[in-house]
Design a protein around this motif. Structure first.
Motif, mmCIF file in Angstrom:
data_model
loop_
_atom_site.group_PDB
_atom_site.id
_atom_site.type_symbol
_atom_site.label_atom_id
_atom_site.label_comp_id
_atom_site.label_asym_id
_atom_site.label_seq_id
_atom_site.Cartn_x
_atom_site.Cartn_y
_atom_site.Cartn_z
ATOM 1 N N VAL A 1 0.852 -1.189 0.000
ATOM 2 C CA VAL A 1 0.000 0.000 0.000
ATOM 3 C C VAL A 1 0.881 1.229 0.000
ATOM 4 N N SER A 2 0.470 2.268 -0.714
ATOM 5 C CA SER A 2 1.150 3.561 -0.627
ATOM 6 C C SER A 2 0.103 4.634 -0.421
ATOM 7 N N SER A 3 0.542 5.758 0.092
ATOM 8 C CA SER A 3 -0.400 6.858 0.312
ATOM 9 C C SER A 3 -0.679 7.586 -0.997
ATOM 10 N N THR A 4 -1.673 8.450 -0.993
ATOM 11 C CA THR A 4 -2.047 9.205 -2.194
ATOM 12 C C THR A 4 -1.652 10.662 -2.041
ATOM 13 N N GLU A 5 -0.872 11.146 -2.991
ATOM 14 C CA GLU A 5 -0.465 12.546 -2.971
ATOM 15 C C GLU A 5 -0.785 13.166 -4.345
ATOM 16 N N ASP A 6 -1.150 14.458 -4.381
ATOM 17 C CA ASP A 6 -1.344 15.184 -5.633
ATOM 18 C C ASP A 6 -0.032 15.798 -6.068
ATOM 19 N N VAL A 7 0.282 15.604 -7.346
ATOM 20 C CA VAL A 7 1.517 16.146 -7.897
ATOM 21 C C VAL A 7 1.144 17.148 -8.974
ATOM 22 N N ALA A 8 1.565 18.389 -8.846
ATOM 23 C CA ALA A 8 1.230 19.438 -9.847
ATOM 24 C C ALA A 8 2.120 19.293 -11.058
ATOM 25 N N THR A 9 1.514 19.419 -12.243
ATOM 26 C CA THR A 9 2.290 19.379 -13.479
ATOM 27 C C THR A 9 2.052 20.678 -14.258
ATOM 28 N N PHE A 10 2.996 21.086 -15.069
ATOM 29 C CA PHE A 10 2.973 22.412 -15.692
ATOM 30 C C PHE A 10 3.184 22.308 -17.185
ATOM 31 N N ASP A 11 2.650 23.277 -17.903
ATOM 32 C CA ASP A 11 2.912 23.318 -19.345
ATOM 33 C C ASP A 11 4.227 24.032 -19.567
ATOM 34 N N TYR B 1 14.700 9.573 4.054
ATOM 35 C CA TYR B 1 14.213 8.189 4.070
ATOM 36 C C TYR B 1 14.134 7.699 5.510
ATOM 37 N N ARG B 2 13.027 7.084 5.851
ATOM 38 C CA ARG B 2 12.852 6.438 7.151
ATOM 39 C C ARG B 2 12.258 5.054 6.936
ATOM 40 N N THR B 3 12.616 4.135 7.847
ATOM 41 C CA THR B 3 12.069 2.788 7.716
ATOM 42 C C THR B 3 11.837 2.181 9.097
ATOM 43 N N ASP C 1 8.182 2.051 4.815
ATOM 44 C CA ASP C 1 9.193 2.979 4.331
ATOM 45 C C ASP C 1 8.531 4.312 3.967
ATOM 46 N N SER C 2 9.244 5.374 4.235
ATOM 47 C CA SER C 2 8.739 6.700 3.845
ATOM 48 C C SER C 2 9.823 7.442 3.070
ATOM 49 N N PHE C 3 9.404 8.120 1.969
ATOM 50 C CA PHE C 3 10.262 8.960 1.140
ATOM 51 C C PHE C 3 9.685 10.374 1.195
ATOM 52 N N GLU C 4 10.410 11.262 1.825
ATOM 53 C CA GLU C 4 9.845 12.570 2.133
ATOM 54 C C GLU C 4 10.697 13.707 1.564
ATOM 55 N N ILE D 1 6.686 16.305 -1.932
ATOM 56 C CA ILE D 1 5.935 15.041 -1.980
ATOM 57 C C ILE D 1 6.437 14.135 -0.866
ATOM 58 N N ASP D 2 5.529 13.549 -0.108
ATOM 59 C CA ASP D 2 5.847 12.560 0.923
ATOM 60 C C ASP D 2 5.112 11.267 0.600
ATOM 61 N N LEU D 3 5.879 10.215 0.417
ATOM 62 C CA LEU D 3 5.285 8.915 0.117
ATOM 63 C C LEU D 3 5.603 7.940 1.249
ATOM 64 N N LYS D 4 4.606 7.203 1.655
ATOM 65 C CA LYS D 4 4.779 6.158 2.674
ATOM 66 C C LYS D 4 4.349 4.837 2.051
ATOM 67 N N VAL D 5 5.281 3.909 2.062
ATOM 68 C CA VAL D 5 5.065 2.644 1.351
ATOM 69 C C VAL D 5 5.109 1.498 2.360
ATOM 70 N N SER D 6 4.132 0.622 2.314
ATOM 71 C CA SER D 6 4.102 -0.575 3.149
ATOM 72 C C SER D 6 4.370 -1.791 2.287
ATOM 73 N N GLY D 7 5.136 -2.727 2.851
ATOM 74 C CA GLY D 7 5.447 -3.912 2.069
ATOM 75 C C GLY D 7 5.815 -5.089 2.946
ATOM 76 N N LEU D 8 5.814 -6.256 2.334
ATOM 77 C CA LEU D 8 6.302 -7.468 2.983
ATOM 78 C C LEU D 8 7.734 -7.717 2.522
ATOM 79 N N GLN D 9 8.613 -7.903 3.491
ATOM 80 C CA GLN D 9 10.041 -8.051 3.206
ATOM 81 C C GLN D 9 10.451 -9.487 3.471
#
Length: 535
Positions: free
Chosen positions: A324-334, A475-477, A504-507, A518-526
């Motif tokens: 599972v990962s969290s949902t973040e909005d990412v702005a894009t530009f022309d 990065y944090r884990t 894991d989190s990527f911030e 952008i801050d992403l938090k990712v869950s996984g089985l290791q």
């Protein structure tokens, strides 16, 4: 009447004179000598024991030791060596005015003490009686002196053997020994009654396989049956071993003997050969020793087995399956930096699974708990792959492609709690890391502008803008799970197989030309495996 009384009185007087005139034979004991195995202090003690035992039997007039030395000194007698030969004993006896002299030697041959004593007649220079015995322990020599005094005191000049029978009842511990009387083997084993036996001194020998020879002399009296109780000394040794801690496996010459309990373990029937002792317990230093058992004795060993406290984890390989990962909005530009629409990064966009490896060192606080520090490398290749397109008008379109990889080099602290079941050892573990040496997000962000002459025509690319993503990441884990330790050797190498829940989190990273972090938090089985060496 007066005449009769005179005769009676004269008879009584003559009888008294005759009784008063009976004198004991004077005997002296020369200091015993040794060929090997005894000190002068021990020999002196044994000589005194023989002297005192002769006095107790009250058969001889025994010359006291200090008196003997005083007389010899006055006579100017000087010894140049051991005085155990008949000629020397006769010379000393003549100086002392004794009729009998006792002398001899006590030596050690291997583990056997050999006693050789003789009683010499000073007038004839001949040997009246000899005492020859073998003993297994030095403490038995005190009993030997008592036995020798008994035999020397029972000697009678010119006494022949009587035809009237006596007997001996021979008992051994354990039973089943052969009996030899004066060198003749008897038909039955112990316990056994030897009857009839003629009056006099008889040599008794007892033989049993695995036990030392027991030999003694016993004086048989007319019409009397005496008992000989003989504890046979086993030639086999015995080992009793305790281990610290208890519960170790014990091997003797590579042969498994059992588990050592708190009370220890005892091994019987050991021959006097070299044995290799080995005690092992998972996680503890192996105990190794060599032993040659002492016949008839128990050897006790306290085997200390220190805990292997230091651990080095080599070559750990991980695979992380994203959940599972969290949902973040990412702005894009022309191309003119004007916001058109927004691209969102959802859990479906974080498609990459992680790979990694690591190594570390740990210290065992006790057998169950280990605290450690480790290094972890992890990469999420193509973690985010996103394509987004939007129509401005019916004949123009903008297409965006986003690809991001995440990598990290991170120190972790870990705490492991093991359950020492045996070769296969389950454990639980928690890891945490918040300081990253080098963590980054890298990839490409590509924008294509396309147009077409009409709505029925295909789009053609007018221009492409590609921006490289290379941004530092915080990065944090946090990893929680467990696994199994499979010991390859009892005290050193082991394989590890584990599975963990990884968060894991990527911030604090952003896309090019975007001001939004952008801050992403990712869950996984290791899942992983590794190799551990204990020191």
């Amino acid at each position: 009447m007066k005449k009769a009384l005179l005769v009676v009185g004269l008879c009584l007087l003559l009888t008294g004179l005759a009784m008063g005139g009976t004198q004991k034979t004077t005997i002296s004991v020369m200091d015993l000598n040794t060929s090997s195995g005894l000190s002068q202090k021990e020999l002196s003690l044994l000589t005194d024991k023989l002297l005192n035992s002769l006095v107790e039997y009250r058969v001889y007039d025994v010359v006291e030791r200090s008196k003997r030395d005083e007389i010899l000194k006055e006579q100017g007698f000087q010894m140049t060596g051991a005085c155990s030969e008949a000629s020397c004993l006769v010379e000393v006896g003549q100086l002392l005015g004794a009729q009998k002299m006792i002398g001899g030697t006590i030596g050690k041959l291997g583990t056997i003490y050999v006693v050789e004593l003789r009683m010499i007649d000073i007038q004839t220079g001949g040997i009246d009686l000899s005492f020859s015995r073998n003993y297994g322990k030095i403490a038995d020599l005190l009993t030997a002196m008592k036995e020798a005094a008994e035999i020397f005191s029972s000697w009678k000049p010119g006494a022949g053997q009587s035809s009237k029978p006596g007997g001996l009842f021979v008992v051994t511990e354990p039973d089943g020994a052969k009996i030899l009387v004066d060198g003749q083997e008897q038909t039955r084993l112990t316990p056994n009654l030897i009857y009839p036996l003629s009056e006099g001194l008889h040599q008794i020998s007892l033989i049993k396989e695995g036990y030392s020879l027991f030999s003694t002399s016993r004086l048989v009296s007319i019409g009397k049956v005496d008992t000989i109780n003989a504890p046979l000394m086993s030639l086999a040794g015995k080992l009793k071993i305790k281990t610290d801690p208890a519960g170790a496996k014990l091997f003797l010459n590579k042969k498994y003997q059992g588990i050592v309990t708190e009370q220890g373990i005892t091994i019987d029937d050991l021959t006097d050969s070299l044995y290799k002792i080995k005690a092992t317990k998972w996680g503890y230093k192996t105990y190794n020793a060599k032993l040659t058992p002492t016949p008839g004795r128990e050897t006790k060993i306290e085997a200390r087995m220190p805990l292997r406290r230091w651990k080095i984890n080599f070559c750990s390989f991980d695979f992380v399956k994203n959940l599972v990962s969290s949902t973040e909005d990412v702005a894009t530009f022309d191309s003119y930096s004007a916001t058109t629409q927004t691209m969102s990064v959802t859990e479906d966009d974080f498609v990459g699974s992680g790979l990694g490896g690591g190594a570390g060192v740990g210290f065992a606080l006790n057998r169950n708990v280990t605290l450690g520090l480790m290094y972890q490398f992890r990469i999420y290749p193509n973690a985010i792959r996103k394509n987004f397109s939007s129509d401005w008008y019916s004949t123009t379109m903008q297409s965006e492609d986003l690809e991001i990889n995440f990598t990290s080099h991170t120190p972790l602290i870990n705490l492991a709690v093991a359950v020492p079941w045996g070769r296969l050892e389950p454990y639980g573990e928690i890891r945490y890391g918040t300081i990253s040496f080098s963590a980054k997000a890298d990839g490409e962000y590509e924008i294509q502008y396309m147009s077409r002459p009409s709505v029925d025509s295909a789009y053609t690319i007018d221009s492409t803008i590609t921006r490289t993503i290379d941004d530092k990441v915080v990065y944090r884990t946090l990893q929680v799970g467990g696994g199994f330790l499979f010991w390859l050797k009892p005290d050193r190498e082991a394989l590890r197989v584990y599975w963990m829940y990884s968060k894991d989190s990527f911030e604090d990273f952003s896309l090019p030309e975007s001001q939004q972090e952008i801050d992403l938090k990712v869950s996984g089985l290791q899942f992983g495996c590794g190799f551990t060496v204990h020191f």
